[in-house]
Scaffold this motif. Sequence first.
Motif, mmCIF file in Angstrom:
data_model
loop_
_atom_site.group_PDB
_atom_site.id
_atom_site.type_symbol
_atom_site.label_atom_id
_atom_site.label_comp_id
_atom_site.label_asym_id
_atom_site.label_seq_id
_atom_site.Cartn_x
_atom_site.Cartn_y
_atom_site.Cartn_z
ATOM 1 N N LEU A 1 9.949 21.431 -4.142
ATOM 2 C CA LEU A 1 9.082 20.625 -3.297
ATOM 3 C C LEU A 1 9.693 19.246 -3.169
ATOM 4 C CD1 LEU A 1 5.364 21.247 -4.413
ATOM 5 C CD2 LEU A 1 6.370 21.801 -2.193
ATOM 6 N N ARG A 2 9.380 18.592 -2.076
ATOM 7 C CA ARG A 2 9.841 17.217 -1.868
ATOM 8 C C ARG A 2 8.625 16.349 -1.606
ATOM 9 N NH1 ARG A 2 14.660 14.754 -0.747
ATOM 10 N NH2 ARG A 2 14.658 12.877 0.561
ATOM 11 N N LEU A 3 8.378 15.433 -2.495
ATOM 12 C CA LEU A 3 7.281 14.496 -2.341
ATOM 13 C C LEU A 3 7.786 13.237 -1.645
ATOM 14 C CD1 LEU A 3 5.598 14.717 -5.860
ATOM 15 C CD2 LEU A 3 5.261 16.175 -3.857
ATOM 16 N N SER A 4 6.941 12.676 -0.815
ATOM 17 C CA SER A 4 7.274 11.430 -0.128
ATOM 18 C C SER A 4 6.193 10.396 -0.388
ATOM 19 C CB SER A 4 7.398 11.658 1.378
ATOM 20 O OG SER A 4 8.481 12.495 1.675
ATOM 21 N N CYS A 5 6.597 9.160 -0.350
ATOM 22 C CA CYS A 5 5.657 8.060 -0.528
ATOM 23 C C CYS A 5 6.005 6.997 0.514
ATOM 24 C CB CYS A 5 5.761 7.500 -1.935
ATOM 25 S SG CYS A 5 4.668 6.108 -2.276
ATOM 26 N N GLY B 1 -2.118 9.831 -5.041
ATOM 27 C CA GLY B 1 -1.798 11.069 -5.748
ATOM 28 C C GLY B 1 -1.727 12.260 -4.824
ATOM 29 N N THR B 2 -0.839 13.170 -5.160
ATOM 30 C CA THR B 2 -0.711 14.421 -4.417
ATOM 31 C C THR B 2 -0.546 15.551 -5.432
ATOM 32 O OG1 THR B 2 0.502 15.558 -2.636
ATOM 33 C CG2 THR B 2 1.812 14.168 -4.107
ATOM 34 N N LEU B 3 -1.272 16.639 -5.220
ATOM 35 C CA LEU B 3 -1.338 17.723 -6.196
ATOM 36 C C LEU B 3 -0.189 18.706 -6.014
ATOM 37 C CD1 LEU B 3 -2.847 19.274 -8.453
ATOM 38 C CD2 LEU B 3 -4.179 20.376 -6.623
ATOM 39 N N VAL B 4 0.480 18.984 -7.111
ATOM 40 C CA VAL B 4 1.523 20.005 -7.151
ATOM 41 C C VAL B 4 1.064 21.099 -8.102
ATOM 42 C CG1 VAL B 4 3.888 20.520 -7.848
ATOM 43 C CG2 VAL B 4 3.374 18.388 -6.627
ATOM 44 N N THR B 5 1.053 22.326 -7.603
ATOM 45 C CA THR B 5 0.660 23.468 -8.414
ATOM 46 C C THR B 5 1.802 24.467 -8.423
ATOM 47 O OG1 THR B 5 -1.663 23.154 -7.805
ATOM 48 C CG2 THR B 5 -1.051 25.268 -8.790
ATOM 49 N N GLN C 1 0.858 -1.192 0.000
ATOM 50 C CA GLN C 1 0.000 0.000 0.000
ATOM 51 C C GLN C 1 0.888 1.233 0.000
ATOM 52 O OE1 GLN C 1 -0.696 -2.498 2.623
ATOM 53 N NE2 GLN C 1 -1.881 -3.455 0.988
ATOM 54 N N LEU C 2 0.491 2.223 -0.771
ATOM 55 C CA LEU C 2 1.311 3.416 -0.947
ATOM 56 C C LEU C 2 0.528 4.664 -0.590
ATOM 57 C CD1 LEU C 2 2.878 2.472 -4.399
ATOM 58 C CD2 LEU C 2 3.896 2.169 -2.145
ATOM 59 N N GLN C 3 1.197 5.590 0.087
ATOM 60 C CA GLN C 3 0.582 6.839 0.510
ATOM 61 C C GLN C 3 1.521 7.976 0.162
ATOM 62 O OE1 GLN C 3 -2.467 7.114 2.198
ATOM 63 N NE2 GLN C 3 -2.323 9.343 2.178
ATOM 64 N N ALA C 4 1.114 8.799 -0.800
ATOM 65 C CA ALA C 4 1.934 9.928 -1.238
ATOM 66 C C ALA C 4 1.564 11.187 -0.468
ATOM 67 C CB ALA C 4 1.754 10.154 -2.733
ATOM 68 N N SER C 5 2.555 12.032 -0.281
ATOM 69 C CA SER C 5 2.328 13.305 0.407
ATOM 70 C C SER C 5 3.374 14.311 -0.041
ATOM 71 C CB SER C 5 2.396 13.111 1.925
ATOM 72 O OG SER C 5 3.677 12.655 2.311
ATOM 73 N N GLY C 6 3.157 15.564 0.354
ATOM 74 C CA GLY C 6 4.154 16.593 0.101
ATOM 75 C C GLY C 6 3.807 17.579 -0.984
ATOM 76 N N GLY C 7 2.694 17.365 -1.663
ATOM 77 C CA GLY C 7 2.309 18.304 -2.694
ATOM 78 C C GLY C 7 1.886 19.643 -2.111
ATOM 79 N N GLY C 8 1.710 20.621 -2.996
ATOM 80 C CA GLY C 8 1.287 21.931 -2.543
ATOM 81 C C GLY C 8 1.455 22.966 -3.623
ATOM 82 N N LEU C 9 1.361 24.205 -3.214
ATOM 83 C CA LEU C 9 1.490 25.347 -4.121
ATOM 84 C C LEU C 9 2.886 25.931 -3.981
ATOM 85 C CD1 LEU C 9 0.183 27.423 -6.063
ATOM 86 C CD2 LEU C 9 -0.542 28.694 -4.007
ATOM 87 N N VAL C 10 3.549 26.135 -5.106
ATOM 88 C CA VAL C 10 4.903 26.670 -5.090
ATOM 89 C C VAL C 10 5.062 27.607 -6.277
ATOM 90 C CG1 VAL C 10 5.843 24.739 -6.425
ATOM 91 C CG2 VAL C 10 7.351 26.045 -4.909
ATOM 92 N N GLN C 11 5.930 28.584 -6.117
ATOM 93 C CA GLN C 11 6.173 29.526 -7.207
ATOM 94 C C GLN C 11 7.183 28.954 -8.204
ATOM 95 O OE1 GLN C 11 7.267 33.249 -5.300
ATOM 96 N NE2 GLN C 11 5.132 33.907 -5.284
#
Length: 124
Positions: A17-21, A117-121, A2-12
């Motif tokens: 950004l650093r995503l983790s799973c 999934g984690t959203l990166v904007t 089972q996988l859980q992604a995190s770390g997304g967000g809003l960045v200029q």
Amino acid sequence: VQLQASGGGLVQVGGSLRLSCAASGRTFSDYAMGWFRQAPGKEREFMATISWSAGYTTYYADSVKGRFTISRDNAKNTVCLQMNNLKPEDTAVYYCAGARYGSIQGLEYEYKYWGQGTLVTVSS
């Protein structure tokens, strides 16, 4: 697994950004791990993979080579994606995925296990 992604967000633009799973379940060390992304209105595409075997070979899509770095920590059952110099076209939902004894070529059909999934904007 089972996988859980995190770390997304809003960045200029130009930011990082650093995503983790985080993985749980079966033997994480047996899995090639990959990151994929899906931008609005587009198909999901491969970003980066890291091998399951010792040496941990990495492989990147041309669009992120030199800007993104994939790494794994088998003791913590985690895989990370460090993203630097982000561009507006990097805006997408990012998915981590696992392929047991998979190759590092980023072949999506090999990846049977997916995180949510984690959203990166990336804003300009």
